[in-house]
Enzyme design. Structure first.
Site: not given
Ligand SMILES: *[C@@H]1O[C@H](CO)[C@@H](O)[C@H](O)[C@H]1NC(C)=O
Ligand SMILES: *[C@@H]1O[C@H](CO)[C@@H](O)[C@H](O)[C@H]1NC(C)=O
Length: 335
Positions: A136, A142, A278, A299
């Protein structure tokens, strides 16, 4: 004490002091070199000497933390976040600079409620439902990455085709309570995609890492559709397991924990907060040789973070919110 003795003592102290100074200077030099190497590795540039000095001091403190950290379950490494303070890092995760607002009251149907059998382990990567790790960068997007990963998953599961989808379309075009690089919500993203009738591919609407104008033309190339989304019953890792056994699931977590930020391998198991800031995607689960159950997290911090961009986080912990609050608001798209 005679004056000779005092003099001797004075010299001893002086010598010791010098060696202390020299040692810490040596340490400083090697840290300066470390910082330089790290800057090269991560392509960092600072606008002037003052900024570089400031970043070096922060880097130094973070390196000290990382190098003095020990946990038998997982390791840390000096990654791309090492020149940011905790406050800066937390703010960059979620541009709203405040914990995500979670509507835990609203319930939806839960299509996996009657699931009784789940495999002992699941890894959607092995089943071809997960695209390579993305990054990102310096944008609080996110939420877009986590949503896209879940949609890529259900799209592959239902059509057999793995297509990388556009986070940038979501960053640019999703409104509601979402503000692109300043933070947003998966729920808004699902609703946008349902309304629009699909989401563009990564290749047609590529990621820029910054807020841009919503590009209707690029968005017209919808390649994956969803009918809607559902929530997993909150604060219940058993229910979450039923969902993940069937498809990748978006979860919100507190990602600002310092050890999480520098996590590099092993099973992340540690006291962690529940100030959700997040979003990540759970793409599987397993159990280690010594019996620790874990979730596999995808992630969006690039491949230099964690286990090539992934993390294993402890599963079925005592707290019903799950580790770092991961069970507090899981959602998944419906194909
Ligand atoms: C689960 O089982 C109950 C009882 O048979 C049924 O009423 C319900 O519709 C089922 N849920 C789903 C999502 O199939
Ligand atoms: C931590 O790093 C050491 C050294 O590289 C390695 O031997 C060990 O297996 C790692 N531990 C975990 C839990 O990944």
């Amino acid at each position: 004490m005679s004056s000779t003795n005092i003099l001797t003592l004075f010299f001893i102290i002086l010598t010791l002091w010098n060696s202390v100074v020299i040692c810490s200077r040596l340490l400083e030099t090697s840290l300066t070199e470390k910082h330089e190497l790290w800057m090269k590795e991560h392509g960092k540039f600072y606008k002037d000497v003052a900024e570089k000095q400031k970043r070096f001091e922060i880097f130094k403190e973070n390196v000290e933390f990382i190098e003095s950290f020990y946990d038998s379950a997982f390791n840390l490494s000096i990654n791309q976040f090492a020149d940011q303070t905790n406050e800066e890092f937390k703010a960059s995760l979620n541009g709203n600079k405040k914990p995500l607002r979670i509507e835990t009251e609203t319930e939806t149907e839960f299509r996996y409620e009657n699931v009784t059998e789940v495999p002992a382990t699941m890894d959607w990567r092995e089943r071809g439902a997960v695209t390579p790790i993305k990054n990102q960068y310096d944008c609080g997007s996110c939420w877009a990455f986590a949503t896209v990963a879940a949609i890529e998953g259900i799209h592959q599961i239902s059509t057999g085709k793995l297509v990388s989808l556009s986070e940038q379309e979501l960053v640019d075009c999703v409104k509601g309570n979402s503000y692109g690089c300043s933070g947003g919500y998966s729920e808004d993203a699902y609703e946008f995609i349902v309304k629009k009738g699909g989401i563009a591919s990564e290749s047609k609407y590529p990621y820029k890492g910054a807020d841009k104008k919503c590009n209707i033309k690029k968005g017209a190339y919808s390649v994956a559709k969803i009918k809607g989304y559902e929530k997993v019953p909150i604060n219940n890792e058993k229910e979450l397991l039923k969902a993940v056994a069937n498809q990748p699931v978006v979860v919100y977590i507190e990602g600002g924990e310092r050890a999480f930020r520098y996590y590099s391998s092993g099973i992340f198991k540690r006291k962690c907060g529940t100030d959700l800031d997040h979003a990540v995607t759970i793409v599987g689960y397993g159990i280690s040789e010594d019996g620790v159950k874990y979730w596999i997290i995808k992630n969006s911090w690039g491949i230099k973070w964690g286990e090539k961009g992934y993390a294993r986080m402890e599963r079925d912990i005592h707290s019903k919110q799950g580790l770092c609050g991961l069970a507090m608001n899981p959602t998944y798209p419906i194909a």
